[in-house]
Scaffold this motif. Structure first.
Motif, PDB file in Angstrom:
ATOM      1  N   HIS A 178       6.075  61.177 105.193  1.00 51.13           N
ATOM      2  CA  HIS A 178       5.559  60.022 104.794  1.00 51.13           C
ATOM      3  C   HIS A 178       6.213  58.725 105.543  1.00 51.13           C
ATOM      4  N   PHE A 179       5.212  57.640 105.762  1.00 50.09           N
ATOM      5  CA  PHE A 179       5.390  56.388 106.333  1.00 50.09           C
ATOM      6  C   PHE A 179       6.743  55.737 105.562  1.00 50.09           C
ATOM      7  N   THR A 180       6.665  55.571 104.241  1.00 54.31           N
ATOM      8  CA  THR A 180       7.819  54.760 103.831  1.00 54.31           C
ATOM      9  C   THR A 180       9.413  55.658 103.852  1.00 54.31           C
ATOM     10  N   LYS A 181       9.123  56.765 104.466  1.00 49.75           N
ATOM     11  CA  LYS A 181      10.461  57.425 104.799  1.00 49.75           C
ATOM     12  C   LYS A 181      11.027  57.303 106.424  1.00 49.75           C
ATOM     13  N   ARG A 182      10.145  56.567 107.016  1.00 49.02           N
ATOM     14  CA  ARG A 182      10.508  56.631 108.296  1.00 49.02           C
ATOM     15  C   ARG A 182      11.096  55.094 108.749  1.00 49.02           C
ATOM     16  N   LEU A 183      12.241  55.178 109.476  1.00 52.42           N
ATOM     17  CA  LEU A 183      12.720  54.026 110.122  1.00 52.42           C
ATOM     18  C   LEU A 183      11.982  53.219 110.984  1.00 52.42           C
ATOM     19  N   PRO A 184      11.350  51.933 110.789  1.00 52.08           N
ATOM     20  CA  PRO A 184      10.418  51.386 111.635  1.00 52.08           C
ATOM     21  C   PRO A 184      10.837  51.429 113.323  1.00 52.08           C
ATOM     22  N   VAL A 185       9.880  51.544 114.130  1.00 50.70           N
ATOM     23  CA  VAL A 185       9.865  51.549 115.467  1.00 50.70           C
ATOM     24  C   VAL A 185      10.659  50.318 116.062  1.00 50.70           C
ATOM     25  N   SER A 186      10.694  49.118 115.485  1.00 53.38           N
ATOM     26  CA  SER A 186      11.094  47.963 115.788  1.00 53.38           C
ATOM     27  C   SER A 186      12.730  48.064 115.730  1.00 53.38           C
ATOM     28  N   LEU A 192      18.618  51.021 120.395  1.00 54.99           N
ATOM     29  CA  LEU A 192      18.713  51.710 121.604  1.00 54.99           C
ATOM     30  C   LEU A 192      18.972  50.777 122.555  1.00 54.99           C
ATOM     31  N   GLN A 193      18.467  49.605 122.519  1.00 57.51           N
ATOM     32  CA  GLN A 193      18.763  48.435 123.417  1.00 57.51           C
ATOM     33  C   GLN A 193      20.469  48.198 123.420  1.00 57.51           C
ATOM     34  N   SER A 194      21.200  48.391 122.322  1.00 62.64           N
ATOM     35  CA  SER A 194      22.408  48.119 122.121  1.00 62.64           C
ATOM     36  C   SER A 194      23.579  48.887 122.389  1.00 62.64           C
ATOM     37  N   ILE A 195      23.112  50.212 122.771  1.00 65.80           N
ATOM     38  CA  ILE A 195      23.899  51.382 122.962  1.00 65.80           C
ATOM     39  C   ILE A 195      23.660  51.874 124.380  1.00 65.80           C
ATOM     40  N   GLN A 212       6.585  56.356 122.097  1.00 71.07           N
ATOM     41  CA  GLN A 212       6.030  55.600 123.427  1.00 71.07           C
ATOM     42  C   GLN A 212       6.051  54.166 122.927  1.00 71.07           C
ATOM     43  N   SER A 213       6.062  53.703 121.868  1.00 71.76           N
ATOM     44  CA  SER A 213       6.258  52.308 121.592  1.00 71.76           C
ATOM     45  C   SER A 213       7.797  51.775 121.686  1.00 71.76           C
ATOM     46  N   ILE A 214       8.739  52.683 121.134  1.00 70.62           N
ATOM     47  CA  ILE A 214      10.249  52.742 121.498  1.00 70.62           C
ATOM     48  C   ILE A 214      10.533  52.389 122.919  1.00 70.62           C
ATOM     49  N   ILE A 215       9.942  53.358 123.712  1.00 72.62           N
ATOM     50  CA  ILE A 215      10.339  53.421 125.173  1.00 72.62           C
ATOM     51  C   ILE A 215       9.996  52.089 125.747  1.00 72.62           C
ATOM     52  N   ALA A 216       8.630  51.712 125.392  1.00 77.81           N
ATOM     53  CA  ALA A 216       8.203  50.214 125.944  1.00 77.81           C
ATOM     54  C   ALA A 216       8.930  49.206 125.603  1.00 77.81           C
ATOM     55  N   HIS A 217       9.828  49.275 124.540  1.00 76.40           N
ATOM     56  CA  HIS A 217      10.609  48.112 124.646  1.00 76.40           C
ATOM     57  C   HIS A 217      11.996  48.168 125.112  1.00 76.40           C
ATOM     58  N   MET A 315      13.034  47.852 106.298  1.00 73.50           N
ATOM     59  CA  MET A 315      13.032  46.625 107.207  1.00 73.50           C
ATOM     60  C   MET A 315      14.322  45.819 107.159  1.00 73.50           C
ATOM     61  N   THR A 316      15.063  45.744 106.294  1.00 76.15           N
ATOM     62  CA  THR A 316      16.332  44.819 106.054  1.00 76.15           C
ATOM     63  C   THR A 316      17.433  45.779 106.772  1.00 76.15           C
ATOM     64  N   ILE A 317      17.269  47.031 106.982  1.00 78.44           N
ATOM     65  CA  ILE A 317      18.417  47.779 107.829  1.00 78.44           C
ATOM     66  C   ILE A 317      18.590  47.137 109.066  1.00 78.44           C
ATOM     67  N   GLU A 318      19.802  46.667 109.155  1.00 83.44           N
ATOM     68  CA  GLU A 318      20.393  45.847 110.584  1.00 83.44           C
ATOM     69  C   GLU A 318      20.527  46.832 111.520  1.00 83.44           C
ATOM     70  N   PRO A 319      20.042  46.843 112.745  1.00 82.72           N
ATOM     71  CA  PRO A 319      20.292  47.606 114.003  1.00 82.72           C
ATOM     72  C   PRO A 319      21.961  47.379 114.305  1.00 82.72           C
ATOM     73  N   GLY A 320      22.648  46.509 114.073  1.00 78.87           N
ATOM     74  CA  GLY A 320      24.113  46.297 114.121  1.00 78.87           C
ATOM     75  C   GLY A 320      24.866  47.254 113.364  1.00 78.87           C
ATOM     76  N   ILE A 321      24.327  47.681 112.251  1.00 78.41           N
ATOM     77  CA  ILE A 321      24.956  48.646 111.173  1.00 78.41           C
ATOM     78  C   ILE A 321      25.046  49.810 111.950  1.00 78.41           C
ATOM     79  N   ILE A 322      23.760  50.298 112.366  1.00 74.10           N
ATOM     80  CA  ILE A 322      23.509  51.497 112.872  1.00 74.10           C
ATOM     81  C   ILE A 322      24.253  51.511 114.247  1.00 74.10           C
TER      82      ILE A 322
END
Length: 333
Positions: A178-186, A192-195, A212-217, A315-322
């Protein structure tokens, strides 16, 4: 003794039956234990210790359910363990002569948790609910650990080259039903840009566009391998077994990762661990929104869209925390 276990779907729920299968097998090692499920789900359970045979429901056939009923009736089971408890499973067992053991899904109590935020569930994890319905005849105690399918004989396809598997890597299972269980692509892309680790993205064919959207960024010289839509379920299990760390949403791959005993990071949005599906692992880090929302959880299984339109639980999950959680998990190794 002949025992039939019925759990028709979904993949994660079927994998979570493995502790019950193991407990029954240890209690009655000479017994025949058959498993009834959808034909598209059989690979999750058929290689588990204790399963004598998997009988698949051919979902594409108009007579598939009736064929399964005929099979159940012909084998004359002593015990029928209904771990699905819906109209289909009730239809399958209502005319059988064996003793029926049916799971209490605590549906009303789960809806109270979703609707009012009050956790009055008797059993806090689903595997305990499963075990409760067989406790009157199962001798062995429940082991709260996922038993993974045997992948020793799995033939790896070309994308899983020896060079890929020989290197240290992280698996990121980006999908969920289900969509609401997926961490957003952004958020995944920013992380991934930070590791600077070799990361393998896995998922089914429906996850390819997001991958593919993830790779494109990502920058041109990235260390991300996209294997979404290119691996079977058993190949994905093998990848997770070999990975240093797995990141996953609330999905079957999260439960697979919990069974390896290796570090796991899981993400929670419209569903929450209180519903009874948290990973069975002492090495799991659970990441949710930094501030608990009044609308969490909004469903027992997930939704196709956010009913509030903001999707702030993810959407409020911070990439820095990950990134920080990844670093901490790898330090444990």
């Amino acid at each position: 003794m002949r025992i039939a276990i019925i759990r028709l779907s979904s993949m994660g729920d079927i994998l979570l039956t493995s502790p019950v299968v193991l407990a029954l097998h240890k209690s009655y090692p000479e017994a025949t234990i058959d498993f009834y499920t959808k034909d598209t789900m059989r690979q999750v359970i058929e290689d588990h210790l204790g399963i004598s045979r998997v009988y698949p429901w051919n979902c594409s056939s108009n007579n598939g359910l009736e064929d399964m009923l005929d099979q159940l009736e012909s084998l004359q089971y002593d015990h029928i363990v209904d771990l699905q408890n819906n109209w289909r499973s009730k239809r399958l067992v209502r005319e059988l002569s064996g003793k029926i053991h049916r799971v209490n899904k605590e549906g009303i109590r789960r809806r109270v948790l979703v609707g009012l935020g009050w956790n009055i569930l008797r059993e806090r994890h689903v595997i305990r609910r499963y075990y409760s319905c067989i406790s009157d005849f199962c001798i062995s105690p429940l082991e709260e650990k996922i038993a993974l399918p045997n992948t020793d004989s799995t033939n790896l396809t070309p994308p899983l080259s020896p060079e890929t598997l020989a290197t240290d890597f992280i698996v990121w299972a980006i999908g969920a039903k289900h969509f609401t269980k997926r961490l957003p692509v952004s958020i995944i892309a920013k992380t991934l840009q930070s590791i600077d680790h070799h990361v393998i993205l896995i998922g089914d064919s429906s996850d390819c566009q997001n991958a593919q959207s993830i790779i494109a960024h990502l920058p041109k010289k990235h260390r991300v391998t996209d294997l979404t839509g290119k691996t079977s379920f058993l190949e994905s299990v093998e990848l997770i077994k070999r990975a240093r760390l797995t990141l996953a949403n609330d999905s079957v791959m999260m439960h697979v990762a919990s069974g390896t005993g290796k570090p796991l990071i899981s993400f929670w949005g419209s569903t929450t661990p209180e519903l009874g599906f948290k990973p069975l692992s002492n090495h799991a880090k659970l990441i949710t929104a930094p501030k608990r929302l009044s609308c969490q959880p909004c469903h027992t299984a997930g939704r196709s869209s956010c009913p509030k339109k903001h999707f702030n639980c993810m959407m409020t999950i911070e990439p820095g925390i990950i990134v920080e959680s990844i670093d901490d998990a790898l330090k444990e190794l």
